[in-house]
Design an enzyme around this catalytic site. Structure first.
Site: not given
Length: 440
Positions: A10, A207, A304
């Site tokens: 997804a 994070k 990236g």
């Protein structure tokens, strides 16, 4: 367990498309490593017409990611939609509830709902894997959860946002303003049109909350992270840091103290000789301080398509091998409740840049207030322009000039108390700049 591991993906943005490419390109190697054929059988995305550089004709398309998550056509649901609520949360909950393994890169979802999702995964005997959620292609989750399981960790910190590191690197190298570097970062695709989430430290905070849970065996506490961004950093701060032997980095720091776990995100001065100070541009780095290995630093691409896909595929490989580990290193019931340490109790060295009125007695007044707050000053530098120095050698003009202090270890509370007193004395021409110093 079927011989073929069937994936449903997804989200087909940069990362999702890269995962499709990587699974296809590495098909033989993945089969050799796991003994199973790994294939994508179904997908979900908002735009069917977009060219993603890969043939999607043989895949079952779902307009609704929740329907994909529940589909009997898949064994593993790969969530690359993003966001802490909405379709991403609903789809992950649906997949786990239906007994599907989940692989995700969604740090916001884990930071806000990690505990509940981990309980759901445990209840259904499936994996909730998230290597790609922190530091992109750097395998920091596996390093902490598995590679360092025999260690007691005292601190974990790092550069966790490539956008901020790129901006600070450009500011330092070229003497540019924050605004100019941000504009370039947006033009290059490193920063979003609305960069707030990155440059004000919230991405790093999510994070860090995940790393804190893994490193210290506590429940995720994203709300307990003290957060400051980099938008107030000026070229002078980077120049002064360089002269004093430091670089400025936006760090996320989690540290065990007697009072509990500190979680903080802020611009930080680090010694230029340290490994983390060498990390420039969009690169990420994570340092772990542990009793057996000492200091361990992992450096690599933090974002990236290819780098993040690498981490996603690593988790898929673990699932194919039948590795279902506790989400945060141990069963969720074994995680300790977080004990927050408020920022006022943080103790360390500080860089303080005061813009003061250039007149006799100002430096002495500042030093007095610092002493009254039990703060020892390591160095003090008053920076006056050459023109001002020649025209007013006695320093009597009253014009604003920077006064830079480096302190020995002091508490945040005491520093804030001293700055408030200096402000009440009428010595400041503008708000002070405060940057913490992270000692090795």
């Amino acid at each position: 367990m079927t011989q073929t591991l069937r994936l449903g993906i997804a989200g087909l943005g940069t990362v999702g498309a890269s995962v499709l490419h990587m699974v296809a390109r590495r098909a033989e190697a993945l089969t050799a490593a796991t003994g199973r054929t790994i294939t994508v059988t179904a997908i979900s995305a908002r735009d069917r017409s977009r060219d993603r550089g890969v043939d999607l004709s043989g895949l079952h398309w779902f307009d609704d990611p929740v329907a994909l998550a529940r589909s009997p056509e898949i064994d593993v649901f790969v969530e690359l939609v993003g966001g802490s609520e909405g379709p991403a949360k609903a789809a992950v909950e649906a997949a786990l509830g239906a007994g599907k393994h989940v692989v995700t890169a969604n740090k916001a979802l884990l930071a806000h709902h990690g505990a509940a999702l981990a309980r759901l995964a445990e209840a259904n005997g499936v994996a909730l894997a998230y290597e790609a959620s922190v530091a992109g292609g750097i395998p920091v989750i596996k390093a902490i959860r598995e590679g360092l399981s025999g260690n007691a960790i005292s601190r974990v910190y790092g550069i966790l946002n490539g956008t901020c590191n790129y901006i600070l690197s450009r500011m330092e190298a070229e003497g540019l303003t924050f605004e100019a570097c941000l504009k370039d970062a947006q033009a290059l695709g490193y920063a979003e049109a609305d960069p707030t989430f990155d440059v004000e430290g919230f991405d790093t905070a999510h994070k860090l909350a995940i790393l804190t849970s893994l490193a210290f065996g506590v429940e995720i506490d994203a709300e307990g992270v003290s957060v400051e961004g980099i938008s107030a950093i000026q070229p002078l701060d980077l120049t002064m840091a360089d002269e004093l032997g430091y670089r400025i980095k936006l760090l996320g720091v989690a540290q065990a103290t007697e009072a509990g776990i500190e979680q903080r995100v802020h611009p930080t001065m680090v010694a230029k000789a340290s490994a983390i100070a060498q990390v420039m541009g969009v690169t990420n780095a994570v340092t772990v301080d542990a009793d057996a290995v000492g200091e361990l630093t992992l450096i690599g691409p933090g974002a990236g398509g290819a780098a993040t896909a690498s981490a996603v595929v690593a988790d898929i490989t673990d699932v194919a091998l039948g590795l279902v580990r506790p989400t945060f290193g141990q069963p969720i019931a074994g995680l300790a409740p977080p004990r927050r340490v408020e920022m006022q109790r943080h103790e360390g060295g500080y860089y303080i840049r005061l813009t003061v009125h250039d007149r006799t007695g100002v430096a002495a007044g500042v030093a007095t207030r610092m002493a009254e707050a039990n703060i020892s000053i390591e160095s003090i530098v008053q920076r006056r322009s050459a023109k001002a120095a020649s025209s007013d050698p006695q320093g009597l003009s009253g014009q604003p000039v920077p006064l830079v202090l480096i302190t020995y270890a002091a508490t945040e509370g005491n520093v804030r108390e001293a700055l408030a007193a200096i402000d009440r004395d009428g010595l400041l021409a503008e708000a002070p700049q405060l940057i913490r110093i992270e000692r090795e």
